[in-house]
Structures are given as C-alpha cells and as structure tokens.
Design a protein around this motif. Structure first.
Motif, mmCIF file in Angstrom:
data_model
loop_
_atom_site.group_PDB
_atom_site.id
_atom_site.type_symbol
_atom_site.label_atom_id
_atom_site.label_comp_id
_atom_site.label_asym_id
_atom_site.label_seq_id
_atom_site.Cartn_x
_atom_site.Cartn_y
_atom_site.Cartn_z
ATOM 1 N N LYS A 158 33.589 45.667 44.723
ATOM 2 C CA LYS A 158 33.558 46.370 45.295
ATOM 3 C C LYS A 158 34.769 46.196 46.787
ATOM 4 N N TRP A 159 34.962 47.126 47.296
ATOM 5 C CA TRP A 159 36.366 47.150 48.242
ATOM 6 C C TRP A 159 35.756 47.781 49.599
ATOM 7 N N LEU A 160 35.494 47.214 50.667
ATOM 8 C CA LEU A 160 34.885 47.759 52.198
ATOM 9 C C LEU A 160 36.462 47.917 53.296
ATOM 10 N N MET A 161 36.953 49.090 53.497
ATOM 11 C CA MET A 161 38.057 49.457 53.960
ATOM 12 C C MET A 161 37.154 49.097 55.819
ATOM 13 N N LEU A 162 37.909 48.102 56.398
ATOM 14 C CA LEU A 162 37.547 48.176 57.603
ATOM 15 C C LEU A 162 39.295 48.702 58.880
ATOM 16 N N ASN A 163 39.432 48.215 60.192
ATOM 17 C CA ASN A 163 40.071 48.475 60.910
ATOM 18 C C ASN A 163 41.443 47.713 60.846
ATOM 19 N N ASN A 164 41.450 46.116 60.532
ATOM 20 C CA ASN A 164 42.641 45.888 60.006
ATOM 21 C C ASN A 164 42.575 45.127 58.699
ATOM 22 N N GLY A 165 42.023 46.035 57.867
ATOM 23 C CA GLY A 165 41.788 45.051 56.692
ATOM 24 C C GLY A 165 41.113 45.215 55.708
ATOM 25 N N ASN A 166 41.029 45.226 54.338
ATOM 26 C CA ASN A 166 39.848 45.814 53.488
ATOM 27 C C ASN A 166 39.462 43.508 53.438
ATOM 28 N N GLU A 167 37.889 44.095 52.660
ATOM 29 C CA GLU A 167 37.305 43.031 52.154
ATOM 30 C C GLU A 167 36.487 43.763 50.756
ATOM 31 N N TYR A 168 36.280 42.880 50.156
ATOM 32 C CA TYR A 168 35.835 42.676 48.834
ATOM 33 C C TYR A 168 34.980 41.787 48.322
ATOM 34 N N ILE A 169 34.879 42.609 47.287
ATOM 35 C CA ILE A 169 33.538 41.176 46.660
ATOM 36 C C ILE A 169 33.594 41.386 44.778
ATOM 37 N N ARG A 170 33.960 40.179 44.400
ATOM 38 C CA ARG A 170 34.002 40.305 42.959
ATOM 39 C C ARG A 170 33.154 39.753 42.356
ATOM 40 N N LEU A 171 32.531 39.913 40.786
ATOM 41 C CA LEU A 171 31.633 39.589 40.675
ATOM 42 C C LEU A 171 31.463 39.985 39.203
ATOM 43 N N THR A 172 32.092 38.799 38.126
ATOM 44 C CA THR A 172 31.445 38.743 36.330
ATOM 45 C C THR A 172 30.585 37.609 36.043
ATOM 46 N N GLY A 173 30.047 37.540 34.917
ATOM 47 C CA GLY A 173 28.880 36.730 34.561
ATOM 48 C C GLY A 173 27.689 37.681 33.396
ATOM 49 N N ILE A 174 27.127 36.644 32.870
ATOM 50 C CA ILE A 174 25.992 37.383 32.070
ATOM 51 C C ILE A 174 25.117 36.814 32.229
ATOM 52 N N ILE A 175 24.566 37.985 31.797
ATOM 53 C CA ILE A 175 22.639 37.930 31.956
ATOM 54 C C ILE A 175 22.358 38.396 30.774
#
Length: 224
Positions: A158-175
């Motif tokens: 997931k990427w979030l675009m903010l005023n001075n850049g981007n923030e991201y969350i990445r996730l992988t795994g087994i469920i």
C-alpha cells in the motif's frame, strides 16, 4: 600516495555498500496476482455446477484461491530491554631483591643489581538498551499461491502519497484459511514467516537518514 588511494577505495566501497536500493511503487515482487481465466467446459450432464468454483453450503465466502483479496489487520507491538555491566581489575607486582655475592652486594657501575616491576589495570563497562515499536493499520493483499496443504501465501503493498513524499507498507507471509475471519480479515499476528516493511521516500525520509560517509564513520569498518 598509496595510502591515500587505499583510503579512498575503502570509502568508495563503503559508500556503495551502504546505499540501499531505491524503493519504488509497482515492484514486480509485490505486484497483484490475477486469477487465470479458466475456460468454461461443457458438462456432460448439462449441469452448470462447477466443483472447483463452489463454496461449502455452510461456509463463509472467504479468500481461498489465487488472486483473492484478504484484509490484514496490522497489530504489531514489540518491546525489548537489555542491561549489562562488567568490572575487571588486575594488579601484578614483581620484585627482585639485591643480588648478593661472596664479599657483598653485586653492583654494576657502583649501583646494586635489583629489579622491580609493577602493573595495574582496571576496566569498567556498562550498557543499557531499550526499544519499543508498534504498527497499527490495515492493508489488503492478494493470495499469490495455494500450497499443497491448503495454506495460502499472501503478498501486497500500500502506498500513500503525502506532501513531501510517499509512505508505503509491504507485507508477505503464509496464513491458514482457518484463521481468516468470516468478514475475510486476518490479524498480522497469525501470519507465519511474516515480512512487514513500513517506510517512506522523498525529502522527509531523506532528512532522517545518514549520508553514506556518516554511515562509514559510524559503522563497524571504521577502526577508531
């Protein structure tokens, strides 16, 4: 001149090693996976029922195939502390009295022969470390593979675009499919071999990161 060349080479190598690969959106490793189009086969009996596409009559509609989407509730919290102390002291004395010979004390140049040696060393060290982290939020991920035992490999970002850049969350795994709630969500605490990344790019992220030369002087390679 040779020493300067060696130092310059070390600095260049350390700088290249400390520069991380830029994180960009749409990384192929986290790209969404779309289910394959299965051609419709005519049933001999004429029935429209497809066993591989049907859910159990008493089951909820939860993700269980490649390409399905699962919502992960991030509820990560870690806390660690460590304290250590060490004291070391050592004293050593060695004395050799005057050497006597028949007729008196042995001398060299009129000075009696004797030897004295004393050594004392002390070391005291103390260290305290404490760290606490928390991450809360939600991220929707894709099922990218169904294992032979029924477990699901998930991946997404997931990427979030903010005023001075981007923030991201990445996730992988087994469920496990059994751990997916009826509303098609799962907590991050039930993800095996989880890899969760949270970071940012842009000016704001760059100001909080050390330069490659500072990393070299603060790293284990610097001998002083």
């Amino acid at each position: 001149m040779n020493k300067l060349l060696v130092i310059a080479s070390c600095l260049a190598i350390a700088g290249c090693a400390s520069m991380n690969t830029a994180v960009v959106p749409d990384d192929p490793e986290f790209a969404p996976v779309y289910p394959e189009e299965v051609p419709v086969e005519a049933k001999i009996t004429g029935s429209l029922f497809a066993q591989d596409q049907a859910n159990n009559l008493y089951s909820d509609k939860k993700a269980h195939r490649v390409g399905d989407i699962i919502v992960v509730n991030l509820a990560e919290r870690t806390q660690a502390s460590k304290s250590a102390s060490n004291d070391l002291a050592k004293d050593k004395n060695f004395n050799l009295d005057q050497i006597t010979v028949p007729g008196g004390v042995a001398t060299i140049g009129g000075n009696p022969i004797e030897l004295g040696l004393g050594q004392s060393s002390a070391f005291a060290g103390a260290a305290d470390a404490a760290q606490s982290n928390s991450l809360n939020g939600n991220i929707s991920v894709n099922v990218i593979r169904v294992l032979a035992n029924g477990n699901l490999i998930i991946s997404g970002e997931k990427w979030l675009m903010l005023n001075n850049g981007n923030e991201y969350i990445r996730l992988t795994g087994i469920i496990r499919p059994e751990d997916v709630s009826p509303d098609n969500t799962i907590t991050s605490l039930r993800i095996a071999n989880a890899r969760i990344q949270y970071g940012g790019t842009g000016d704001f992220a760059n100001t909080t990161e050390q330069g490659w030369l500072s990393k070299f002087f603060n790293g284990p390679v610097w001998p002083f």
